[in-house]
Write an enzyme that holds these catalytic residues in place. Structure first.
Site, PDB file in Angstrom:
ATOM      1  N   ARG A 236      63.062  13.696  16.919  1.00 32.55           N
ATOM      2  CA  ARG A 236      63.669  14.201  18.150  1.00 32.55           C
ATOM      3  C   ARG A 236      62.586  14.221  19.226  1.00 32.55           C
ATOM      4  O   ARG A 236      61.426  14.534  18.952  1.00 32.55           O
ATOM      5  CB  ARG A 236      64.239  15.617  17.949  1.00 32.55           C
ATOM      6  CG  ARG A 236      65.490  15.673  17.079  1.00 32.55           C
ATOM      7  CD  ARG A 236      66.696  15.041  17.757  1.00 32.55           C
ATOM      8  NE  ARG A 236      67.924  15.177  16.987  1.00 32.55           N
ATOM      9  CZ  ARG A 236      68.354  14.308  16.092  1.00 32.55           C
ATOM     10  NH1 ARG A 236      67.634  13.220  15.843  1.00 32.55           N
ATOM     11  NH2 ARG A 236      69.483  14.506  15.456  1.00 32.55           N
ATOM     12  N   GLU A 264      66.632  12.730  27.082  1.00 29.01           N
ATOM     13  CA  GLU A 264      67.223  11.474  26.617  1.00 29.01           C
ATOM     14  C   GLU A 264      68.592  11.293  27.274  1.00 29.01           C
ATOM     15  O   GLU A 264      69.443  12.175  27.126  1.00 29.01           O
ATOM     16  CB  GLU A 264      67.378  11.521  25.093  1.00 29.01           C
ATOM     17  CG  GLU A 264      67.596  10.167  24.471  1.00 29.01           C
ATOM     18  CD  GLU A 264      67.528  10.237  22.957  1.00 29.01           C
ATOM     19  OE1 GLU A 264      66.453   9.936  22.387  1.00 29.01           O
ATOM     20  OE2 GLU A 264      68.541  10.617  22.345  1.00 29.01           O
ATOM     21  N   HIS A 283      67.037   4.990  21.207  1.00 26.40           N
ATOM     22  CA  HIS A 283      67.654   5.757  20.123  1.00 26.40           C
ATOM     23  C   HIS A 283      68.560   4.863  19.269  1.00 26.40           C
ATOM     24  O   HIS A 283      69.733   5.173  19.031  1.00 26.40           O
ATOM     25  CB  HIS A 283      68.452   6.944  20.673  1.00 26.40           C
ATOM     26  CG  HIS A 283      68.599   8.059  19.678  1.00 26.40           C
ATOM     27  ND1 HIS A 283      68.573   9.380  20.031  1.00 26.40           N
ATOM     28  CD2 HIS A 283      68.772   8.041  18.333  1.00 26.40           C
ATOM     29  CE1 HIS A 283      68.732  10.134  18.942  1.00 26.40           C
ATOM     30  NE2 HIS A 283      68.859   9.346  17.904  1.00 26.40           N
TER      31      HIS A 283
END
Length: 325
Positions: A236, A264, A283
């Site tokens: 993360r 993000e 991602h």
């Protein structure tokens, strides 16, 4: 889950197998559990098959589903929707997190090997100079004996350790929840985080996102990493202090490979987009394309176990939920 993910997670053969197991309406993908059409069906629902986009399962929703006994999640973390009310009612929850861990571990393996060859910098050099010292032995690169530090013995961290075994790498682990016996079983030495950072040429993060792990890798920790080392983050974004990371990258002390960022997505003006020693992907290390069918297969297998009275292989333990992604 969202409508578009049903056919991705359950391609025709998997959906046919699912319909043999349970009475299910594939056209009823519930993005909103307060929808009257969905609410009526909840009254008789025994199993929820969930995925990305699953609404929160709070007490009100569960009151509308008195027969619910299991939630089979065709994705990774259940933290976003499984409230304490789920556990209080004794509903069993299973997750395909182990299946989703495989492509993340594969991505990490690929990046470790590419970073060991300094592939990205040499690609850029060839692109800008249009020439290269072909035939010369380049010092400082290679994967023979390269020191790799794993931060976090999560599902993904453990899978990375397993995938690295065939290679001539020196792998170590830092994890406050693993003891010496546990590390021995994994086949790696256990180090304090500071020692791992100072002694590794490549560091890859696989710890969960918790209040305690926010900025786990900050300015002090980055300063411990040797000059020329590489930081990989597929966990993360919040685990890394991005301001401190940008400073270290601008100083050309280290390089970074980031599949996750904080925030993000990154703002358009983030320096991480342009710094030559930052390699950022959007991602995508987790299940993508044909890989999401593996998540559906996991749910199918769990449904078979549930209906035969067996134990779920990937049942979530609410007591340990804080320590997983």
């Amino acid at each position: 889950m969202t409508d578009e993910n049903v056919t991705r997670i359950f391609p025709p053969d998997a959906l046919a197998r699912l319909r043999e197991l349970v009475d299910i309406d594939p056209s009823l993908a519930a993005g909103d559990l307060t929808d009257p059409r969905v609410r009526d069906r909840l009254a008789d629902t025994e199993i929820l098959i969930t995925g990305w986009g699953c609404p929160v399962l709070d007490a009100g929703t569960l009151d509308a589903a008195p027969k619910l006994r299991a939630v089979l999640h065709a994705a990774g973390s259940v933290k976003g929707f499984a409230t304490p009310a789920v556990w209080e009612r004794g509903i069993v929850v299973s997750s395909a997190a182990a299946a989703n861990a495989l492509p993340v571990a594969e991505y990490t393996l690929a990046m470790i090997l590419l970073a060991g060859k300094d592939v990205f910098a040499h690609r850029d050099r060839l692109r800008s100079e249009r020439t290269f010292p072909y035939g010369q032995i380049l010092p400082g690169i290679g994967n023979f004996g390269r020191r790799v530090g794993i931060v976090g013995a999560s599902r993904i961290g453990r899978r990375v350790i397993e995938l690295l075994r065939p290679f001539d790498l020196a792998v170590s682990l830092a994890d406050p929840y693993v003891d010496e016996a546990g590390a021995t079983a994994l086949g790696v030495p256990l180090l304090p985080l500071d020692a791992l950072l100072a002694g590794s040429e490549i560091v890859t993060i696989h710890a969960p996102q918790t209040p305690e792990t926010r900025h786990l890798i900050g300015r002090r920790e980055l300063a411990l990493m040797p000059t020329g080392s590489v930081l990989i983050n597929t966990a993360r974004g919040s685990l890394v202090d991005h301001d401190a990371l940008v400073e270290a990258l601008r100083a050309e002390r280290i390089s970074a490979i980031l599949d996750v960022t904080d925030p993000e997505p990154l703002p358009a003006d983030s320096p991480l987009h342009d710094l030559p020693n930052a390699f950022v992907t959007p991602h995508l290390a987790g299940s993508q394309g044909n890989e999401v069918a593996r998540l559906g297969l996991t749910v199918l297998n769990e449904a078979e176990r549930l209906l035969s009275g067996g134990e779920l292989e990937f049942r979530i333990d609410p007591e340990g939920l804080e320590r997983v992604a």
